[in-house]
Design an enzyme around this catalytic site. Sequence first.
Site, PDB file in Angstrom:
ATOM      1  N   SER A  99      -5.716   3.627   4.402  1.00 38.41           N
ATOM      2  CA  SER A  99      -5.214   2.733   3.360  1.00 38.41           C
ATOM      3  C   SER A  99      -6.370   2.106   2.575  1.00 38.41           C
ATOM      4  O   SER A  99      -6.456   0.886   2.418  1.00 38.41           O
ATOM      5  CB  SER A  99      -4.322   1.632   3.950  1.00 38.41           C
ATOM      6  OG  SER A  99      -3.482   1.080   2.966  1.00 38.41           O
ATOM      7  N   LYS A 153       0.074   3.846  -2.668  1.00 38.83           N
ATOM      8  CA  LYS A 153      -0.932   4.907  -2.571  1.00 38.83           C
ATOM      9  C   LYS A 153      -0.295   6.292  -2.481  1.00 38.83           C
ATOM     10  O   LYS A 153      -0.935   7.292  -2.819  1.00 38.83           O
ATOM     11  CB  LYS A 153      -1.833   4.651  -1.360  1.00 38.83           C
ATOM     12  CG  LYS A 153      -2.694   3.396  -1.480  1.00 38.83           C
ATOM     13  CD  LYS A 153      -3.553   3.196  -0.247  1.00 38.83           C
ATOM     14  CE  LYS A 153      -4.478   1.989  -0.394  1.00 38.83           C
ATOM     15  NZ  LYS A 153      -3.769   0.709  -0.435  1.00 38.83           N
ATOM     16  N   SER A 187       0.786  -1.237   0.000  1.00 45.11           N
ATOM     17  CA  SER A 187       0.000   0.000   0.000  1.00 45.11           C
ATOM     18  C   SER A 187       0.816   1.284   0.000  1.00 45.11           C
ATOM     19  O   SER A 187       0.240   2.376  -0.082  1.00 45.11           O
ATOM     20  CB  SER A 187      -0.959   0.000   1.197  1.00 45.11           C
ATOM     21  OG  SER A 187      -2.028  -0.891   0.962  1.00 45.11           O
TER      22      SER A 187
END
Length: 483
Positions: free
Chosen positions: A316, A141, A138
């Site tokens: 997230s 991102k 993640s």
Amino acid sequence: MSEKPVSEPRPALLSGIVRRARAHPRAFAAIAAAAALVVLGGGGLLAGAAVGTPNVETVAQVSAPPSATPTVTSTPTPTPEARSVPAAVTPAQPVRTCSIAEAASDPRLGTFSGSVRNATTGEILYDHGGGTYSRTASVMKVLTSAAALAVLGPDYRASTTVVAGTQPGQVVLVGGGDITLASGSSNIYPGAASMLDLAAQVTASLGGTPVTSIVLDSSAFAGDAWQPSWNRKELFDGWSSEVTALQVDGDRADPSSSQSTRSEDPIGRAGAAFASALGATGAPISQGVAPAGAATLGTVQSAPVSTMVQDALLRSDNTEAEMLARLTAIAQGSGNTFSALGASTPAALATYGLDTAGLVIVDGSGLSDDNGVSPNFLTALFAKIAAREGNLGIIADGLPVAGESGTLGGRFTGSNSDAAGHVIAKTGWIDTGYTLSGIIQAADGSVLTFAFFALDDVSDSSKQALDTITAAAYRCGNNLSNQ
């Protein structure tokens, strides 16, 4: 035949000479000098007699100098060779003595790579496979958010619109990519638009004409709704939805829960919510495309990109990140499918002056093992975030804080608690890796950026190992050694 011995002077004679020399020193000195001249002159005569009588002409030639003044040859003064001087003096380099090698050797980190950079000078202080391009989980991102801020800008809002259909009483719900749209009055997404508000606008525009049918237009996004490299269990475990231009609540069964089971028909779920809000649950629902030039019956807008970026980073949220990535690609003209992201995200990041040549981008959330980003690239990006270049300060303000907020709220405890509150970073977790990358306000006052990857043979305990090495870097600060 033996040699004749030399007679020694008599003592009485010597003593007499000495007494006279002391009584008349000046006279004795003059007599001595005259005697020396006689001796020397006699020596010269004896020498001349030994070599014979010289030729008069020859003597004249030697003794009489020519009338012309002889040329005096001067000895040249040597010119010293100039010593080479370097074009620039190399500045002194600090000797760094603080090591994080022990923390980096923790077996819980699996296949480990990492990079730490001084955010102010740009110098890489620590590099352990920092140039290796690997999956990020993640942490991706952050790249997606930076790209969205560069292309869409912080004030961009996604729209959901209803237009008139081709038949009386027919309405077409057109998704503009806003996955945060609430089926009711609100959901987990801050500032989300409401389907109830949209339905109220449509009812008012129809002026009492009943809704006879509903068409759902999700053509803003195309191609696969589920990235082929993703594990399908992420859908059923409640971590991510299919990527469609029309859906509500991120397709959660529970709109108020971050982790909630998603469906395999997000477009249909959105249609059902719209029919319910209109009070037209009996109207037939189909999928299609809005007619060109149709009258607008209602429209609502999402929260601005600045809000969505911070929400996606703090919690997230995979679906929100995919929305931002896809809208960025569309605005760039790269396309509206997953495959468009490979060009659109690097192109957007390049506008910050970053070298994006090695990036491999297949999604916006980081769920794929096929993504490729290096720790060194991340520390360079985070240095710009720390400096708040462009609109990147929005990311700095939205990242989880160690021990305090978001996905870092329960971390950096125990022996790592001294770094709590001093690390702002994005967490990452997929089945094959754990990652952590962000900014450290170090103990010595320096600002560091870091990226640590723990890949392959990892487990939930890898998170603590990542916290430990990050806390170690916090303590070292600018004294961090690349050993």
